[in-house]
Write a protein that holds these residues in place. Structure first.
Motif, short mmCIF file in Angstrom:
data_model
loop_
_atom_site.label_atom_id
_atom_site.label_comp_id
_atom_site.label_asym_id
_atom_site.label_seq_id
_atom_site.Cartn_x
_atom_site.Cartn_y
_atom_site.Cartn_z
N TYR A 238 0.84 -1.20 0.00
CA TYR A 238 0.00 0.00 0.00
C TYR A 238 0.87 1.25 0.00
N GLU A 239 1.88 1.28 0.86
CA GLU A 239 2.75 2.46 0.93
C GLU A 239 3.52 2.65 -0.37
N ALA A 240 3.97 1.56 -0.99
CA ALA A 240 4.70 1.66 -2.26
C ALA A 240 3.78 2.14 -3.37
N LEU A 241 2.54 1.67 -3.38
CA LEU A 241 1.56 2.07 -4.39
C LEU A 241 1.31 3.57 -4.33
N ARG A 242 0.99 4.06 -3.17
CA ARG A 242 0.68 5.49 -3.02
C ARG A 242 1.91 6.36 -3.25
N THR A 243 3.04 5.97 -2.68
CA THR A 243 4.25 6.79 -2.79
C THR A 243 4.75 6.85 -4.23
N THR A 244 4.80 5.70 -4.91
CA THR A 244 5.31 5.65 -6.28
C THR A 244 4.47 6.53 -7.21
N LEU A 245 3.16 6.42 -7.11
CA LEU A 245 2.29 7.21 -7.99
C LEU A 245 2.33 8.69 -7.63
N THR A 246 2.35 9.01 -6.34
CA THR A 246 2.39 10.42 -5.92
C THR A 246 3.68 11.08 -6.37
N GLU A 247 4.80 10.39 -6.20
CA GLU A 247 6.09 10.96 -6.62
C GLU A 247 6.14 11.14 -8.13
N ALA A 248 5.57 10.21 -8.88
CA ALA A 248 5.56 10.34 -10.34
C ALA A 248 4.73 11.54 -10.77
N ILE A 249 3.61 11.77 -10.10
CA ILE A 249 2.79 12.93 -10.42
C ILE A 249 3.54 14.22 -10.11
N GLU A 250 4.23 14.25 -8.99
CA GLU A 250 4.98 15.45 -8.62
C GLU A 250 6.08 15.74 -9.64
N ARG A 251 6.74 14.70 -10.15
CA ARG A 251 7.77 14.90 -11.18
C ARG A 251 7.16 15.46 -12.46
N SER A 252 5.92 15.07 -12.75
CA SER A 252 5.28 15.48 -14.00
C SER A 252 4.57 16.82 -13.89
N ARG A 253 4.35 17.29 -12.67
CA ARG A 253 3.57 18.52 -12.48
C ARG A 253 4.27 19.71 -13.14
N GLY A 254 3.54 20.43 -13.97
CA GLY A 254 4.09 21.59 -14.64
C GLY A 254 4.88 21.28 -15.90
N VAL A 255 5.07 19.99 -16.21
CA VAL A 255 5.80 19.61 -17.42
C VAL A 255 4.87 19.72 -18.62
N ALA A 256 5.36 20.31 -19.69
CA ALA A 256 4.55 20.46 -20.90
C ALA A 256 4.16 19.09 -21.45
N ALA A 257 3.01 19.03 -22.10
CA ALA A 257 2.49 17.75 -22.59
C ALA A 257 3.50 17.01 -23.45
N GLY A 258 4.25 17.74 -24.28
CA GLY A 258 5.19 17.11 -25.19
C GLY A 258 6.39 16.46 -24.52
N ARG A 259 6.64 16.81 -23.25
CA ARG A 259 7.82 16.27 -22.56
C ARG A 259 7.46 15.24 -21.49
N LEU A 260 6.19 14.89 -21.37
CA LEU A 260 5.79 13.98 -20.31
C LEU A 260 6.33 12.57 -20.53
#
Length: 287
Positions: A207-229
């Motif tokens: 459970y902790e790995a599921l939530r942490t992995t997805l949350t961290e991936a979203i944070e890395r992608s936040r603000g990134v232009a669509a073409g660079r995702l």
């Protein structure tokens, strides 16, 4: 394939660029992309986009009093934003362009799909639950009410391997091939481990790995232009797609198991106690 973190980032990007603007034209280039016919695709034209939602891996453009324009990018689809769309209607052909959406500002986006297997899907519906894939979705793993007890209840009674369970959209929405590898690596579990064998401590770890992995991936992608995702996703992966490279945790060589249309990656030291998992494709070649 875009998974929950990339689709969430696209949702945020489109919310910023689409909401408050009118869709003036929707131009299909590949007829195979259209999965509904009533309401017609033109039903969204002349309507303002009021919100953008995500349902698992589906993007949902909500219009003011009009239908929803729902998209699933599938394995090889992508969305390309253009501040200024090319003049004239796109010509049908063998290229990757599948559909174009134009706004009153002259901006808009293209949906493209690489390869020969055409699975990109566009739906025009009055309610997103009319889309079969959305109607079947399990709970969103990042929802506020998705706690450890919810995961425990979902896995109770399952009789399959963890990798397959995590990828099942009717069980948990949004996780695909790449992030299931990443979650299992973070949880230090074999992709072939039976769900029925999970202890309470292992379920907590998963459970902790599921939530942490997805949350961290979203944070890395936040603000990134669509073409660079796409490139942002690849750069953040620790094991998936990194066969032969050293594990960033222990330094062991990352291994691969291949299937007919996909593959998984794992670290023997971190996840399987040093055991190499059987590569079924290689096993067939050796017979």
């Amino acid at each position: 394939m875009p998974e929950l973190p990339e689709v969430e980032a696209l949702k945020d990007f489109l919310t910023e660029h689409l909401v408050g603007h009118e869709i003036v034209r929707v131009l299909p280039v590949a007829i195979s992309v259209l999965k509904t016919y009533d309401p017609p695709l033109t039903a969204v034209e002349g309507h303002e986009v009021t919100a953008v939602h995500r349902h698992g891996k589906f993007l949902d453009l909500v219009t003011d009093g009009g239908p929803h324009l729902v998209t699933h990018l599938a394995r090889a689809g992508w969305l390309h934003w253009k501040d200024t769309l090319p003049d004239g209607a796109p010509r049908p052909g063998k290229g990757p362009l599948a559909l174009r959406v134009a706004l009153e500002t002259g901006a808009g986006f293209d949906l493209t799909e690489a390869g020969t297997q055409k699975r990109l899907a566009v739906y025009v519906v009055l309610d997103p639950r009319e889309v079969p894939g959305i109607a079947r979705l399990g709970p969103d793993p990042l929802a506020d009410d998705f706690d450890e007890a919810r995961l425990t209840a979902l896995l109770k009674g399952e009789r399959r391997q963890l990798k397959g369970a995590l990828r099942d959209q009717s069980l948990i929405a949004g996780v695909g091939n790449a992030y299931s590898d990443e979650i299992l690596h973070a949880a230090k579990m074999s992709p072939f481990k039976p769900t029925s064998s999970l202890t309470s401590e292992e379920t907590t770890r998963l459970y902790e790995a599921l939530r942490t992995t997805l949350t961290e991936a979203i944070e890395r992608s936040r603000g990134v232009a669509a073409g660079r995702l796409k490139s942002e996703k690849k750069s953040g992966l620790r094991v998936h797609g990194r066969t032969g490279e050293p594990c960033p945790v222990c330094g062991d060589t990352i291994r691969e198991v291949s299937f007919s249309d996909s593959s998984l990656q794992y670290c023997p030291t971190c996840q399987t106690g040093g055991t190499f998992l059987a590569d079924r494709r290689l096993s067939r070649l050796l017979k």
